[in-house]
Scaffold this active site. Structure first.
Site, PDB file in Angstrom:
ATOM      1  N   TYR A  26      34.385  46.349  33.318  1.00  0.00           N
ATOM      2  CA  TYR A  26      33.407  45.402  33.861  1.00  0.00           C
ATOM      3  C   TYR A  26      32.911  45.876  35.212  1.00  0.00           C
ATOM      4  O   TYR A  26      33.569  46.654  35.890  1.00  0.00           O
ATOM      5  CB  TYR A  26      34.032  44.001  33.968  1.00  0.00           C
ATOM      6  CG  TYR A  26      34.328  43.441  32.593  1.00  0.00           C
ATOM      7  CD1 TYR A  26      33.341  42.791  31.860  1.00  0.00           C
ATOM      8  CD2 TYR A  26      35.580  43.598  32.013  1.00  0.00           C
ATOM      9  CE1 TYR A  26      33.585  42.309  30.592  1.00  0.00           C
ATOM     10  CE2 TYR A  26      35.846  43.115  30.738  1.00  0.00           C
ATOM     11  CZ  TYR A  26      34.840  42.469  30.033  1.00  0.00           C
ATOM     12  OH  TYR A  26      35.083  42.010  28.773  1.00  0.00           O
ATOM     13  N   CYS A  27      31.755  45.358  35.596  1.00  0.00           N
ATOM     14  CA  CYS A  27      31.100  45.682  36.851  1.00  0.00           C
ATOM     15  C   CYS A  27      32.119  45.647  38.005  1.00  0.00           C
ATOM     16  O   CYS A  27      32.892  44.691  38.079  1.00  0.00           O
ATOM     17  CB  CYS A  27      29.970  44.679  37.098  1.00  0.00           C
ATOM     18  SG  CYS A  27      28.972  45.047  38.540  1.00  0.00           S
ATOM     19  N   PRO A  28      32.138  46.688  38.806  1.00  0.00           N
ATOM     20  CA  PRO A  28      31.213  47.824  38.912  1.00  0.00           C
ATOM     21  C   PRO A  28      31.692  49.097  38.206  1.00  0.00           C
ATOM     22  O   PRO A  28      31.081  50.154  38.357  1.00  0.00           O
ATOM     23  CB  PRO A  28      31.161  48.058  40.415  1.00  0.00           C
ATOM     24  CG  PRO A  28      32.568  47.778  40.857  1.00  0.00           C
ATOM     25  CD  PRO A  28      33.030  46.618  39.970  1.00  0.00           C
ATOM     26  N   GLU A  29      32.760  49.038  37.442  1.00  0.00           N
ATOM     27  CA  GLU A  29      33.351  50.253  36.877  1.00  0.00           C
ATOM     28  C   GLU A  29      32.404  51.073  36.000  1.00  0.00           C
ATOM     29  O   GLU A  29      32.368  52.306  36.151  1.00  0.00           O
ATOM     30  CB  GLU A  29      34.633  49.921  36.122  1.00  0.00           C
ATOM     31  CG  GLU A  29      35.757  49.480  37.052  1.00  0.00           C
ATOM     32  CD  GLU A  29      36.990  49.021  36.305  1.00  0.00           C
ATOM     33  OE1 GLU A  29      38.037  49.673  36.482  1.00  0.00           O
ATOM     34  OE2 GLU A  29      36.884  48.037  35.538  1.00  0.00           O
ATOM     35  N   ASP A  53      30.163  45.393  28.742  1.00  0.00           N
ATOM     36  CA  ASP A  53      29.841  44.443  29.813  1.00  0.00           C
ATOM     37  C   ASP A  53      28.357  44.081  29.769  1.00  0.00           C
ATOM     38  O   ASP A  53      27.499  44.959  29.924  1.00  0.00           O
ATOM     39  CB  ASP A  53      30.182  45.068  31.168  1.00  0.00           C
ATOM     40  CG  ASP A  53      29.934  44.141  32.340  1.00  0.00           C
ATOM     41  OD1 ASP A  53      29.552  42.970  32.129  1.00  0.00           O
ATOM     42  OD2 ASP A  53      30.134  44.584  33.485  1.00  0.00           O
TER      43      ASP A  53
END
Length: 88
Positions: A26-29, A53
């Site tokens: 999930y953000c920011p990954e 995501d």
């Protein structure tokens, strides 16, 4: 130019030079991993990104616009998201 988010047959998928699967992240990954991946690639190469995501529908186009890459295809497939990005 971005293709529509309509279904794309597997055999019609754009050719790509590298693939990045960010499923489950999930953000920011996903965007952080994309930054790392494109560092190892050359201008003109195409990166295929698979994500789960929903935020990537916003983040990937912004990533491309900000860094001068071309989002050549974007598609949603049963809760997964598929992107093809040509590096600028």
């Amino acid at each position: 130019m971005v293709d529509s988010v309509d279904s794309l047959p597997e055999d019609a998928a754009p050719d790509h030079d590298a693939e990045l699967d960010t499923t489950g992240l999930y953000c920011p990954e996903p965007i952080m991993l994309m930054h790392n991946k494109v560092r190892d690639m050359q201008a003109g190469d195409v990166l295929k990104v698979i994500a789960s995501d929903p935020a990537t529908t916003r983040d990937v186009p912004k990533f491309c616009s900000f860094l001068g890459h071309e989002l050549i295809h974007q598609q949603e497939l049963d809760g997964s998201y598929l992107y093809f990005i040509r590096l600028g």
